[in-house]
Design an enzyme around this catalytic site. Structure first.
Site, PDB file in Angstrom:
ATOM      1  N   ALA B  64       0.715  -1.349  -0.132  1.00 30.39           N
ATOM      2  CA  ALA B  64      -0.008  -0.011   0.055  1.00 30.39           C
ATOM      3  C   ALA B  64       0.821   1.198  -0.020  1.00 30.39           C
ATOM      4  O   ALA B  64       0.536   2.391  -0.869  1.00 30.39           O
ATOM      5  CB  ALA B  64      -0.885  -0.146   1.166  1.00 30.39           C
ATOM      6  N   LEU B  67       1.566   1.652  -3.340  1.00 33.74           N
ATOM      7  CA  LEU B  67       0.428   1.837  -4.519  1.00 33.74           C
ATOM      8  C   LEU B  67      -0.137   3.306  -4.458  1.00 33.74           C
ATOM      9  O   LEU B  67      -0.340   4.042  -5.207  1.00 33.74           O
ATOM     10  CB  LEU B  67      -0.563   0.923  -4.028  1.00 33.74           C
ATOM     11  N   ASP B  68       0.173   3.943  -3.047  1.00 34.07           N
ATOM     12  CA  ASP B  68      -0.644   5.233  -2.948  1.00 34.07           C
ATOM     13  C   ASP B  68       0.401   6.455  -3.150  1.00 34.07           C
ATOM     14  O   ASP B  68       0.260   7.541  -3.209  1.00 34.07           O
ATOM     15  CB  ASP B  68      -1.329   5.572  -1.518  1.00 34.07           C
ATOM     16  N   ALA B  69       1.507   5.916  -3.187  1.00 33.91           N
ATOM     17  CA  ALA B  69       3.038   6.820  -3.528  1.00 33.91           C
ATOM     18  C   ALA B  69       2.456   7.718  -4.832  1.00 33.91           C
ATOM     19  O   ALA B  69       2.658   8.998  -4.867  1.00 33.91           O
ATOM     20  CB  ALA B  69       3.970   6.222  -4.022  1.00 33.91           C
ATOM     21  N   SER B  71      -0.277   8.647  -6.302  1.00 34.04           N
ATOM     22  CA  SER B  71      -1.604   9.892  -5.704  1.00 34.04           C
ATOM     23  C   SER B  71      -0.851  10.923  -5.170  1.00 34.04           C
ATOM     24  O   SER B  71      -1.189  11.821  -5.094  1.00 34.04           O
ATOM     25  CB  SER B  71      -2.762   8.942  -5.289  1.00 34.04           C
TER      26      SER B  71
END
Lengths: 135, 97
Positions: B64, B67-69, B71
């Site tokens: 995660a 993954l959110d890096a 955005s």
């Protein structure tokens, strides 16, 4: 009474979070030193600010996950999504603050943040190397 | 002359707003799909082998972070464009000069 499996999982999560935070702190300092040597003090501070954002986001998300009661997979996913939402909101606030402070030094800020992400790759590699012994 | 400059600045700002919107849409869509898949696979794995749920949670946490890096980096660039737009600097310099 907490199950031994759940206790092991919580301990493993705490170990991984601690390892991630240590690595991110080291990478942040290294990036700041590199920018300080190649550029000036403001660039080093900007890189430090970017790295600190990554560090803070990991710490808060990790704490939120680690402090939540474990057990059911459904609860884990719910806590996880809430932690990620909190992380995203915090990221927006912190980057807005930093964009105002370090407007002219945005490359070091983003580089500082980006470098902290490398800790996640290293953590994955470490888990693979440990072969599941330490989750 | 002043009207032309004001028009130019307005044009840059309008285009910047469109770009910021596009950044938010693209990054949030990517992250949303990623998180949906991640959570789905976690539940699938935990349902199949409940004893591995803890291990999967640790791995989900690490993935995660990556993954959110995308955005978050998108948000960082959007914040830069919103509050300290570097595209306006040449116009401001021209006005100052």
């Amino acid at each position: 009474m907490v199950e031994p499996d759940a206790q092991n999982a919580e301990a493993a999560l705490a170990r991984v979070i601690a390892w991630l935070l240590r690595s991110q702190a080291m990478l942040t300092v290294a990036t700041a030193v590199a920018f300080g040597l190649l550029g000036d003090l403001a660039m080093a501070l900007a890189a430090m600010a970017g790295g600190s954002i990554g560090l803070l986001l990991t710490a808060i998300t990790g704490l939120r996950l680690a402090l939540a009661p474990g057990g059911e997979a459904k609860t884990m996913v719910r806590t996880f999504y809430r932690a990620m939402a909190l992380k995203f909101v915090l990221a927006v606030i912190l980057f807005i603050i930093v964009a105002k402070w370090f407007a002219g030094y945005f490359l070091p800020v983003v580089t500082g943040y980006f470098v902290t992400l490398m800790a996640n790759w290293l953590a994955m590699r470490r888990l693979v190397a440990l072969g599941g012994r330490e989750h | 002359m002043e009207m032309e400059l004001a028009g130019l600045i307005a044009q840059i700002q309008a285009n910047t707003v469109i770009v910021i919107g596009m950044i938010f849409v693209a990054t949030s869509l990517g992250t949303a799909f990623g998180f949906a898949l991640l959570g789905g696979k976690f539940l699938e794995g935990a349902a199949r082998q409940p004893e591995l749920a803890g291990m999967l949670q640790v791995r989900m946490f690490i993935i995660a972070g990556l993954l959110d890096a995308l955005s978050i980096i998108g948000v960082a660039f959007a914040a830069l464009l919103m509050f300290a737009n570097p595209l306006l600097t040449p116009v401001q310099q021209a006005v100052g000069g």
